[in-house]
Design a protein around this motif. Structure first.
Motif, PDB file in Angstrom:
ATOM      1  N   GLY A 131       8.632  17.162  42.737  1.00 41.64           N
ATOM      2  CA  GLY A 131       8.277  15.952  43.468  1.00 41.64           C
ATOM      3  C   GLY A 131       9.465  15.339  44.191  1.00 41.64           C
ATOM      4  N   PHE A 132      10.607  15.220  43.489  1.00 40.63           N
ATOM      5  CA  PHE A 132      11.794  14.675  44.140  1.00 40.63           C
ATOM      6  C   PHE A 132      12.335  15.631  45.200  1.00 40.63           C
ATOM      7  N   PHE A 133      12.195  16.934  44.989  1.00 43.62           N
ATOM      8  CA  PHE A 133      12.604  17.913  45.996  1.00 43.62           C
ATOM      9  C   PHE A 133      11.789  17.729  47.275  1.00 43.62           C
ATOM     10  N   ALA A 134      10.474  17.503  47.117  1.00 41.82           N
ATOM     11  CA  ALA A 134       9.630  17.264  48.293  1.00 41.82           C
ATOM     12  C   ALA A 134      10.031  15.981  49.007  1.00 41.82           C
ATOM     13  N   LEU A 135      10.384  14.955  48.241  1.00 40.84           N
ATOM     14  CA  LEU A 135      10.694  13.653  48.835  1.00 40.84           C
ATOM     15  C   LEU A 135      12.048  13.628  49.529  1.00 40.84           C
ATOM     16  N   VAL A 136      13.072  14.193  48.904  1.00 39.27           N
ATOM     17  CA  VAL A 136      14.431  14.037  49.424  1.00 39.27           C
ATOM     18  C   VAL A 136      14.893  15.219  50.268  1.00 39.27           C
ATOM     19  N   PHE A 137      14.180  16.336  50.234  1.00 42.52           N
ATOM     20  CA  PHE A 137      14.608  17.494  51.028  1.00 42.52           C
ATOM     21  C   PHE A 137      13.557  17.955  52.021  1.00 42.52           C
ATOM     22  N   VAL A 138      12.336  18.220  51.539  1.00 47.52           N
ATOM     23  CA  VAL A 138      11.317  18.805  52.418  1.00 47.52           C
ATOM     24  C   VAL A 138      10.885  17.803  53.485  1.00 47.52           C
ATOM     25  N   THR A 139      10.612  16.571  53.094  1.00 54.08           N
ATOM     26  CA  THR A 139      10.176  15.580  54.077  1.00 54.08           C
ATOM     27  C   THR A 139      11.226  15.327  55.156  1.00 54.08           C
ATOM     28  N   PRO A 140      12.504  15.070  54.818  1.00 53.17           N
ATOM     29  CA  PRO A 140      13.509  14.931  55.893  1.00 53.17           C
ATOM     30  C   PRO A 140      13.629  16.184  56.761  1.00 53.17           C
ATOM     31  N   LEU A 141      13.476  17.362  56.156  1.00 53.95           N
ATOM     32  CA  LEU A 141      13.544  18.597  56.937  1.00 53.95           C
ATOM     33  C   LEU A 141      12.395  18.674  57.937  1.00 53.95           C
ATOM     34  N   LEU A 142      11.187  18.338  57.471  1.00 53.67           N
ATOM     35  CA  LEU A 142      10.033  18.352  58.370  1.00 53.67           C
ATOM     36  C   LEU A 142      10.203  17.335  59.504  1.00 53.67           C
ATOM     37  N   GLN A 143      10.775  16.185  59.191  1.00 53.72           N
ATOM     38  CA  GLN A 143      10.991  15.166  60.221  1.00 53.72           C
ATOM     39  C   GLN A 143      11.993  15.634  61.277  1.00 53.72           C
ATOM     40  N   LYS A 144      12.967  16.438  60.876  1.00 52.63           N
ATOM     41  CA  LYS A 144      13.975  16.917  61.819  1.00 52.63           C
ATOM     42  C   LYS A 144      13.445  18.027  62.717  1.00 52.63           C
ATOM     43  N   ILE A 145      12.617  18.933  62.155  1.00 55.49           N
ATOM     44  CA  ILE A 145      12.183  20.108  62.919  1.00 55.49           C
ATOM     45  C   ILE A 145      10.789  19.928  63.504  1.00 55.49           C
ATOM     46  N   TRP A 146      10.199  18.739  63.372  1.00 53.50           N
ATOM     47  CA  TRP A 146       8.828  18.524  63.828  1.00 53.50           C
ATOM     48  C   TRP A 146       8.723  18.725  65.337  1.00 53.50           C
ATOM     49  N   PHE A 147       7.803  19.592  65.768  1.00 54.98           N
ATOM     50  CA  PHE A 147       7.650  19.893  67.191  1.00 54.98           C
ATOM     51  C   PHE A 147       6.208  19.761  67.668  1.00 54.98           C
ATOM     52  N   LEU A 148       5.295  19.434  66.791  1.00 53.66           N
ATOM     53  CA  LEU A 148       3.892  19.326  67.162  1.00 53.66           C
ATOM     54  C   LEU A 148       3.621  17.967  67.809  1.00 53.66           C
ATOM     55  N   PRO A 149       2.520  17.858  68.551  1.00 58.47           N
ATOM     56  CA  PRO A 149       2.170  16.558  69.142  1.00 58.47           C
ATOM     57  C   PRO A 149       1.939  15.501  68.060  1.00 58.47           C
ATOM     58  N   GLY A 150       2.219  14.273  68.405  1.00 56.71           N
ATOM     59  CA  GLY A 150       2.030  13.198  67.447  1.00 56.71           C
ATOM     60  C   GLY A 150       3.327  12.859  66.730  1.00 56.71           C
TER      61      GLY A 150
END
Length: 279
Positions: A104-123
């Motif tokens: 859970g903490f891995f998803a919160l502190v690593f995966v979510t920031p990573l997704l925010q940085k590489i996000w390329f889809l509309p929206g």
């Protein structure tokens, strides 16, 4: 007998407060309502936001654990040398021993920031708490279960089936996908259903990373609340025993129990349908 008695005890413990809950709240409104705020002064008891949040995170978990788990099982069963199999399978199964709160903490502190940085889809990119990161990390947690059970089912397929396919000129990929996988389909389906059940019943990952907000949405970038997360959040002792908020926990628990029970019935029928018997 012990497992049967335990199941009966769980049903009785859930059923009595649930019946009392539905003496106050209409069953139809509970199953079809789109607003969930049972602990507020202006209470709403529509469970659909919790169900949709549970299914949304489960869907993204399956997008990870089914293809990668089945691929790992095919590699370990059909491609990996014996020495590599003895090393890789225990390493893969170590993932199942990591505490879910760590995921859970891995998803919160690593995966979510990573997704925010590489996000390329509309929206907009995923918010700080979202269903996508929780579901993806949940899929990684469930992956060893799917891979291990599927690999065991494939390894149980008789060697003669493989040799017969090779004698007809099939390639190793054709043997794996057209002979071994269909022959082991009942075990593979069982691994998928077990993975789905684990995803539906997972608590800590979604409690930490998904946001704990009951939104009726299919957008994985938004925060959601699952049934297990609500039970964990509401069951910490703040609700007086016998209150409607207290009974809500049991109503949601019964809903989750019925969902998993129906899922197990369907899986049992699928396993019987696709079971192959060899002498």
């Amino acid at each position: 007998m012990l497992s049967v008695a335990t199941t009966v005890g769980i049903v009785v413990a859930l059923l009595i407060p649930t019946i009392e809950f539905f003496q106050t709240v209409d069953l139809f409104d509970f199953l079809t309502g789109t607003k969930w705020s049972p602990l507020f002064a202006d209470a709403h008891f529509g469970v659909l936001p919790l169900v949709s949040g549970t299914l949304l995170t489960t869907f993204w978990a399956l997008c990870i654990c089914i293809p990668f788990g089945l691929g790992a099982a095919i590699y370990l069963s059909e491609y990996a040398p014996e020495r590599a199999r003895r090393i890789l399978k225990p390493i893969l199964e170590v993932l199942a021993g990591i505490p879910t709160v760590v995921y859970g903490f891995f998803a919160l502190v690593f995966v979510t920031p990573l997704l925010q940085k590489i996000w390329f889809l509309p929206g907009n990119p995923p918010s700080t708490f979202n269903a996508l990161s929780a579901g993806l990390v949940m899929g990684v947690m469930i992956l060893p279960t799917v891979a291990s059970i599927s690999e065991d089912a494939m390894s149980a397929v008789p060697r003669g089936l493989r040799e017969g396919a090779f004698a007809l000129g099939a390639t190793r990929l054709q043997v794996a996908t057209r002979v071994v996988v269909p022959a082991a389909l009942s075990g593979i389906v069982a691994s998928f259903v077990l993975g789905i059940s684990r995803a539906v019943g997972e608590t800590m990952i979604v409690l930490i990373a998904a946001g704990n907000q009951p939104n009726l949405t299919i957008d994985p970038t938004k925060p959601v609340q699952t049934m297990t997360a609500f039970i964990a959040a509401a069951g910490i002792g703040d609700q007086p025993t016998g209150s409607i908020g207290y009974k809500t926990i049991f109503a949601v628990g019964t809903t989750l129990f019925v969902m998993t029970f129906l899922m197990n019935l369907v899986s049992a029928r699928l396993v019987r349908r696709f079971r192959e018997a060899y002498e």
